[in-house]
Write a protein that holds these residues in place. Structure first.
Motif, mmCIF file in Angstrom:
data_model
loop_
_atom_site.group_PDB
_atom_site.id
_atom_site.type_symbol
_atom_site.label_atom_id
_atom_site.label_comp_id
_atom_site.label_asym_id
_atom_site.label_seq_id
_atom_site.Cartn_x
_atom_site.Cartn_y
_atom_site.Cartn_z
ATOM 1 N N ALA A 293 -0.501 -59.972 -7.456
ATOM 2 C CA ALA A 293 -0.642 -59.458 -8.819
ATOM 3 C C ALA A 293 0.274 -58.142 -9.112
ATOM 4 O O ALA A 293 0.585 -57.994 -10.303
ATOM 5 C CB ALA A 293 -2.186 -59.068 -8.804
ATOM 6 N N LYS A 294 0.450 -57.267 -8.271
ATOM 7 C CA LYS A 294 1.303 -55.972 -8.477
ATOM 8 C C LYS A 294 2.836 -56.337 -8.712
ATOM 9 O O LYS A 294 3.349 -55.570 -9.247
ATOM 10 C CB LYS A 294 1.238 -55.219 -7.157
ATOM 11 C CG LYS A 294 0.017 -54.543 -6.970
ATOM 12 C CD LYS A 294 -0.010 -53.560 -5.657
ATOM 13 C CE LYS A 294 -1.249 -52.819 -5.560
ATOM 14 N NZ LYS A 294 -1.469 -52.198 -4.110
ATOM 15 N N VAL B 292 0.445 -67.737 -4.019
ATOM 16 C CA VAL B 292 -0.774 -67.727 -4.858
ATOM 17 C C VAL B 292 -0.517 -68.807 -5.982
ATOM 18 O O VAL B 292 0.580 -68.857 -6.600
ATOM 19 C CB VAL B 292 -1.023 -66.329 -5.555
ATOM 20 C CG1 VAL B 292 -2.416 -66.294 -6.261
ATOM 21 C CG2 VAL B 292 -1.257 -65.164 -4.283
ATOM 22 N N THR C 204 -0.634 -61.619 -0.113
ATOM 23 C CA THR C 204 -2.079 -61.686 -0.655
ATOM 24 C C THR C 204 -2.139 -61.624 -2.209
ATOM 25 O O THR C 204 -1.106 -61.217 -3.005
ATOM 26 C CB THR C 204 -2.736 -60.424 -0.140
ATOM 27 O OG1 THR C 204 -2.478 -59.129 -0.932
ATOM 28 C CG2 THR C 204 -2.827 -60.162 1.304
ATOM 29 N N PRO C 205 -3.145 -61.989 -2.760
ATOM 30 C CA PRO C 205 -3.253 -62.149 -4.340
ATOM 31 C C PRO C 205 -3.132 -60.813 -5.135
ATOM 32 O O PRO C 205 -2.447 -60.568 -5.898
ATOM 33 C CB PRO C 205 -4.653 -62.747 -4.521
ATOM 34 C CG PRO C 205 -5.076 -63.541 -3.188
ATOM 35 C CD PRO C 205 -4.236 -63.006 -2.158
ATOM 36 N N GLN C 206 -3.768 -59.646 -4.079
ATOM 37 C CA GLN C 206 -3.482 -58.328 -4.668
ATOM 38 C C GLN C 206 -1.963 -57.953 -4.669
ATOM 39 O O GLN C 206 -1.550 -57.350 -5.830
ATOM 40 C CB GLN C 206 -4.219 -57.396 -3.784
ATOM 41 C CG GLN C 206 -5.719 -57.616 -3.840
ATOM 42 C CD GLN C 206 -6.122 -58.708 -3.062
ATOM 43 O OE1 GLN C 206 -5.410 -59.155 -2.241
ATOM 44 N NE2 GLN C 206 -7.492 -59.016 -3.396
ATOM 45 N N GLU C 207 -1.174 -58.306 -3.780
ATOM 46 C CA GLU C 207 0.178 -58.070 -3.589
ATOM 47 C C GLU C 207 1.124 -58.804 -4.736
ATOM 48 O O GLU C 207 1.949 -58.238 -5.396
ATOM 49 C CB GLU C 207 0.885 -58.520 -2.402
ATOM 50 C CG GLU C 207 0.169 -57.506 -1.248
ATOM 51 C CD GLU C 207 0.787 -57.905 -0.037
ATOM 52 O OE1 GLU C 207 0.897 -57.288 1.303
ATOM 53 O OE2 GLU C 207 0.904 -59.110 0.506
#
Length: 124
Positions: free
Chosen positions: A7-8, A118, A2-5
């Motif tokens: 980003a981390k 992403v 995911t975009p959140q994963e």
């Protein structure tokens, strides 16, 4: 991913090309189709030399005389994509000895980009 994963993981992706390649880049393996880009022994050696030269004072300018089927061109193409994403602004060029090789290297870049988990934001 995911975009959140994603980003981390950006700090690690930025500093560790081998981890980025295994996590985000896909290659077309003749016998297995589309697979994660897991570096082989030669590519891991190149990674080490690249990190040493990157930390040095003279920058990086390599001419690589390579054996066939060592996947060095793939490593270089993936590294260029990695640098363009994480060390922008960058312009890059891969030069080849003939049209067929140039088209193959360009298609490799397209495969890398097409299968990124992403897509990077491009500021025009």
């Amino acid at each position: 991913m995911t975009p959140q994963e994603f980003a981390k993981l950006v700090p690690r992706f930025k500093d560790d090309y081998e981890f980025y390649a295994a996590s985000c880049q896909k290659i077309l393996a003749e016998d297995r189709g589309l697979v994660p880009f897991i570096h082989n022994r030669i590519q891991k050696k190149l990674d080490g030399w690249y990190k040493e030269d990157l930390a040095g004072e003279f920058g990086i300018r390599w001419v690589i005389l390579k054996p066939r089927q060592a996947w060095v061109s793939t490593w270089v193409a993936g590294l260029i994509q990695h640098r363009n994403i994480f060390m922008s602004p960058r312009n890059s060029m891969i030069v080849s000895h003939d049209q067929d090789s140039s088209e193959y290297l360009f298609s490799m870049q397209q495969t890398f980009y097409r299968h990124l988990p992403v897509k990077p934001k491009i500021n025009a």
